[in-house]
Design an enzyme around this catalytic site. Structure first.
Site, mmCIF file in Angstrom:
data_model
loop_
_atom_site.group_PDB
_atom_site.id
_atom_site.type_symbol
_atom_site.label_atom_id
_atom_site.label_comp_id
_atom_site.label_asym_id
_atom_site.label_seq_id
_atom_site.Cartn_x
_atom_site.Cartn_y
_atom_site.Cartn_z
ATOM 1 N N LYS A 22 0.842 -1.201 0.000
ATOM 2 C CA LYS A 22 0.000 0.000 0.000
ATOM 3 C C LYS A 22 0.880 1.255 0.000
ATOM 4 O O LYS A 22 0.646 2.188 -0.770
ATOM 5 C CB LYS A 22 -0.893 0.023 1.244
ATOM 6 C CG LYS A 22 -1.576 1.364 1.468
ATOM 7 C CD LYS A 22 -2.437 1.383 2.705
ATOM 8 C CE LYS A 22 -1.743 1.821 3.963
ATOM 9 N NZ LYS A 22 -1.512 3.267 4.094
ATOM 10 N N ASN A 23 1.898 1.261 0.868
ATOM 11 C CA ASN A 23 2.684 2.482 1.031
ATOM 12 C C ASN A 23 3.615 2.771 -0.149
ATOM 13 O O ASN A 23 4.213 3.841 -0.219
ATOM 14 C CB ASN A 23 3.495 2.427 2.333
ATOM 15 C CG ASN A 23 2.605 2.661 3.551
ATOM 16 O OD1 ASN A 23 1.408 2.918 3.403
ATOM 17 N ND2 ASN A 23 3.184 2.567 4.731
ATOM 18 N N CYS A 126 -4.636 8.562 9.769
ATOM 19 C CA CYS A 126 -4.696 7.876 11.061
ATOM 20 C C CYS A 126 -4.396 8.865 12.190
ATOM 21 O O CYS A 126 -3.484 9.682 12.080
ATOM 22 C CB CYS A 126 -3.662 6.754 11.120
ATOM 23 S SG CYS A 126 -4.200 5.208 10.415
ATOM 24 N N ARG A 131 1.312 14.850 13.297
ATOM 25 C CA ARG A 131 1.669 14.708 11.886
ATOM 26 C C ARG A 131 1.598 16.012 11.095
ATOM 27 O O ARG A 131 0.748 16.192 10.225
ATOM 28 C CB ARG A 131 0.790 13.632 11.235
ATOM 29 C CG ARG A 131 0.909 12.317 11.949
ATOM 30 C CD ARG A 131 0.120 11.222 11.287
ATOM 31 N NE ARG A 131 0.891 10.532 10.272
ATOM 32 C CZ ARG A 131 0.457 9.448 9.636
ATOM 33 N NH1 ARG A 131 -0.721 8.979 9.883
ATOM 34 N NH2 ARG A 131 1.206 8.850 8.751
ATOM 35 N N ASP A 317 5.185 0.808 11.779
ATOM 36 C CA ASP A 317 3.946 0.176 11.302
ATOM 37 C C ASP A 317 3.823 -1.287 11.736
ATOM 38 O O ASP A 317 2.808 -1.925 11.451
ATOM 39 C CB ASP A 317 3.866 0.256 9.766
ATOM 40 C CG ASP A 317 3.477 1.647 9.292
ATOM 41 O OD1 ASP A 317 3.163 2.496 10.141
ATOM 42 O OD2 ASP A 317 3.495 1.871 8.063
ATOM 43 N N ARG A 409 -8.490 -0.331 5.066
ATOM 44 C CA ARG A 409 -7.628 0.668 4.429
ATOM 45 C C ARG A 409 -6.304 0.040 4.004
ATOM 46 O O ARG A 409 -5.678 0.518 3.055
ATOM 47 C CB ARG A 409 -7.325 1.810 5.421
ATOM 48 C CG ARG A 409 -8.497 2.727 5.678
ATOM 49 C CD ARG A 409 -8.065 3.954 6.445
ATOM 50 N NE ARG A 409 -6.805 4.436 5.906
ATOM 51 C CZ ARG A 409 -5.828 4.964 6.623
ATOM 52 N NH1 ARG A 409 -5.955 5.110 7.916
ATOM 53 N NH2 ARG A 409 -4.720 5.373 6.052
HETATM 54 C C1 UD1 Z 1 4.567 6.953 6.154
HETATM 55 C C2 UD1 Z 1 3.688 5.733 6.054
HETATM 56 C C3 UD1 Z 1 3.218 5.310 7.422
HETATM 57 C C4 UD1 Z 1 4.425 5.115 8.350
HETATM 58 C C5 UD1 Z 1 5.329 6.338 8.338
HETATM 59 C C6 UD1 Z 1 6.611 6.144 9.125
HETATM 60 C C7 UD1 Z 1 2.594 5.890 3.899
HETATM 61 C C8 UD1 Z 1 1.334 6.080 3.145
HETATM 62 N N1 UD1 Z 1 2.535 6.053 5.230
HETATM 63 O O1 UD1 Z 1 3.784 7.985 6.693
HETATM 64 O O2 UD1 Z 1 2.497 4.086 7.286
HETATM 65 O O3 UD1 Z 1 3.958 4.895 9.663
HETATM 66 O O4 UD1 Z 1 5.694 6.674 6.990
HETATM 67 O O5 UD1 Z 1 7.314 5.050 8.612
HETATM 68 O O6 UD1 Z 1 3.625 5.587 3.339
HETATM 69 N N2 UD1 Z 1 6.795 14.813 10.333
HETATM 70 C C9 UD1 Z 1 6.939 16.120 10.675
HETATM 71 N N3 UD1 Z 1 6.740 17.064 9.701
HETATM 72 C C10 UD1 Z 1 6.424 16.739 8.420
HETATM 73 C C11 UD1 Z 1 6.292 15.388 8.082
HETATM 74 C C12 UD1 Z 1 6.498 14.429 9.054
HETATM 75 O O7 UD1 Z 1 7.225 16.445 11.832
HETATM 76 O O8 UD1 Z 1 6.252 17.646 7.599
HETATM 77 C C13 UD1 Z 1 6.987 13.788 11.373
HETATM 78 C C14 UD1 Z 1 5.744 12.942 11.635
HETATM 79 O O9 UD1 Z 1 4.839 13.592 12.493
HETATM 80 C C15 UD1 Z 1 6.353 11.713 12.252
HETATM 81 C C16 UD1 Z 1 7.683 11.566 11.501
HETATM 82 O O10 UD1 Z 1 7.944 12.840 10.933
HETATM 83 O O11 UD1 Z 1 6.610 11.926 13.615
HETATM 84 C C17 UD1 Z 1 7.685 10.530 10.408
HETATM 85 O O12 UD1 Z 1 6.566 10.739 9.568
HETATM 86 P P1 UD1 Z 1 6.577 10.385 8.018
HETATM 87 O O13 UD1 Z 1 7.739 9.510 7.727
HETATM 88 O O14 UD1 Z 1 6.427 11.654 7.249
HETATM 89 O O15 UD1 Z 1 5.242 9.545 7.885
HETATM 90 P P2 UD1 Z 1 4.287 9.494 6.632
HETATM 91 O O16 UD1 Z 1 5.060 9.688 5.387
HETATM 92 O O17 UD1 Z 1 3.082 10.322 6.884
#
Ligand code: UD1
Length: 430
Positions: A22-23, A126, A131, A317, A409
């Protein structure tokens, strides 16, 4: 609303086909907005998030056709989907669509790169932490974008000549922001260097697909990614890589119930750290020609401590699922979550099944119990919900999991895959 009814106590024996990730599928689908040509993706899982993204891409003008291909007596749908965005008809991603799935925010990268502007609602997804999107904004700004937040929307515009290559070092590893900056940089003027980039296999898969479309990306899979901008991208055909989270989830389910299962169409190298943790609980894991075999016979579940970390560390995850497994270990284990600040919502639901877990900051202390007892529980987020399924499979009596839409999902045909291995799992529609 659908619920899942589990009667625990059965071992798992058989073969489970692993779906496309999915990711990886989500960013790959979004990358189709970068070209007016057709991007064909194979092995796309049939999931609520994929369907939702199909609607979102359609809103931007993508023409999408699905060729279903039944495999293995209807066990798995490895779909091939064609995406053609001849013209972008809207550069706005509205709240009603984006709020349902955080990853849809990522359209900001391709829209800005190709059309020079994007108006994208702040995301939902989620409820596992705050985030924020600051890294996306800072990163796109480093490529020359002008960004304002107004009324819950991020309004981004590129300079007259388009985005420009730039340097950006992520202050924190972010999978999503790495995807977006990599996509945006493919069409920028000049070279972009991304430091402290995410190294997740899904980032590598996206880079591979973008390169097949004509992009010039190097360094994917390391923490420094270099993108040499090109004037345009073409179509391509790409197969989505196997879902490492689904792989780890079923491996943990077998480690929990005992049994002997082959996980097919997957690759151990995608989740070495998690597999090593499962091995240390006492299960045997070996590689087969097309996947992984996991066996646990007789021996109990040993307690193992884990700490989540960006790839190649233990994936956040899989944290909830591992906690599900540890509820029945023969001792005390500690599970530390370092990626998201609110990712322990499964704790109170696992407690309803008899688990003994106490929380202290970002660490959960799990005291293994010899028996869990079935109970009604509620899915709170995607990965948490499947941890309840894992615990339910080893609990005495009936566990009824409500709010199953969370599971839908991200887990394709979960009840079918488990039932074929001897589990007692069924979907109940009210
Ligand atoms: C993706 C995955 C999710 C997984 C996560 C971490 C998908 C669709 N989702 O989510 O399943 O749990 O990676 O492996 O691929 N952060 C900030 N600022 C930002 C962006 C992120 O502070 O602008 C923080 C987030 O709050 C979190 C950390 O960075 O604490 C990691 O998040 P991120 O790797 O961005 O997660 P996603 O890409 O949303």
């Amino acid at each position: 609303m659908d619920r899942i009814r589990i009667v625990g106590g059965n071992e798992l024996h058989g073969v489970i086909p692993i779906s496309g990730a999915k990711n990886a599928a989500l960013p790959l689908m979004i990358a189709s907005l970068l070209t007016d040509d057709t991007l064909t993706l194979e092995n796309v899982p049939h999931l609520a998030d994929v369907e939702q993204l199909i609607r979102i891409l359609g809103n931007h003008g993508a023409d999408i056709s699905v060729n279903g291909r039944r495999e293995r007596q209807g066990e798995s749908y490895a779909r091939t989907i064609h995406f053609t965005s001849r013209n972008i008809v809207s550069t706005t991603a509205p709240y009603e669509l984006v709020s349902k799935m955080r990853a849809s925010f990522w359209v900001i990268g391709p829209l800005l790169a190709r059309e020079g502007k994007a108006r994208v609602s702040l995301p939902g997804g989620c409820a596992i932490g705050t985030r924020p999107v600051d890294l996306f904004i800072d990163g796109l700004t480093a490529l020359g974008a002008n960004i304002e937040i107004d009324g819950g929307y991020v309004n981004a515009t590129a300079p007259a000549g388009g985005l420009a290559g730039g340097r950006y070092v992520f202050p924190k590893v972010s999978v999503g922001a790495t995807h977006v900056l990599m996509m945006a940089a493919t069409l920028a003027n000049g070279t972009t260097v991304l430091g402290n980039a995410a190294r997740e296999p899904e980032v590598v898969d996206l880079a591979k697909c973008l390169n097949a479309m004509g992009a010039k990306i190097t360094g994917q899979g390391t923490s420094t990614i270099t993108v040499e901008g090109v004037p345009s991208l073409s179509g391509a055909r790409h197969r989505v890589l196997p879902d490492r989270i689904e792989t780890g989830t079923y491996a943990m389910a077998v480690a929990m119930t005992g049994g002997d299962v082959i996980l097919e169409d997957t690759d151990a190298s995608l989740l070495e750290t998690a597999l090593e943790a499962i091995r240390r609980t006492g299960a045997e894991i070996s590689e087969t020609n097309s996947g992984i075999r996991i066996v646990r016979n007789g021996a109990g579940i040993k307690p193992v401590d884990i700490v989540t970390d960006p790839f190649p560390g233990f994936p956040t995850d899989l944290q909830a699922q591992f906690m599900g497994l540890m509820t029945k270990s023969s001792g005390v284990s500690h599970i530390t979550e370092t990626i998201f600040e609110n990712r322990f919502m499964h704790v109170q639901e696992l407690a309803r099944l008899g688990a003994k877990i106490s929380l202290s900051g970002q660490t959960a202390k799990v005291e293994g119990v010899s028996r869990l007892k079935g109970a009604p529980v509620m899915a709170t987020d995607l990965r948490a919900s499947v941890s309840l399924v894992i615990a339910g499979l080893a609990a005495e009596g009936e566990t009824m999991v409500s709010r199953v839409y969370h599971l839908d999902r991200g887990f394709e045909r979960l009840e079918e895959k488990l039932t074929r291995c001897g589990a007692h799992v069924e979907r109940v529609s009210d």
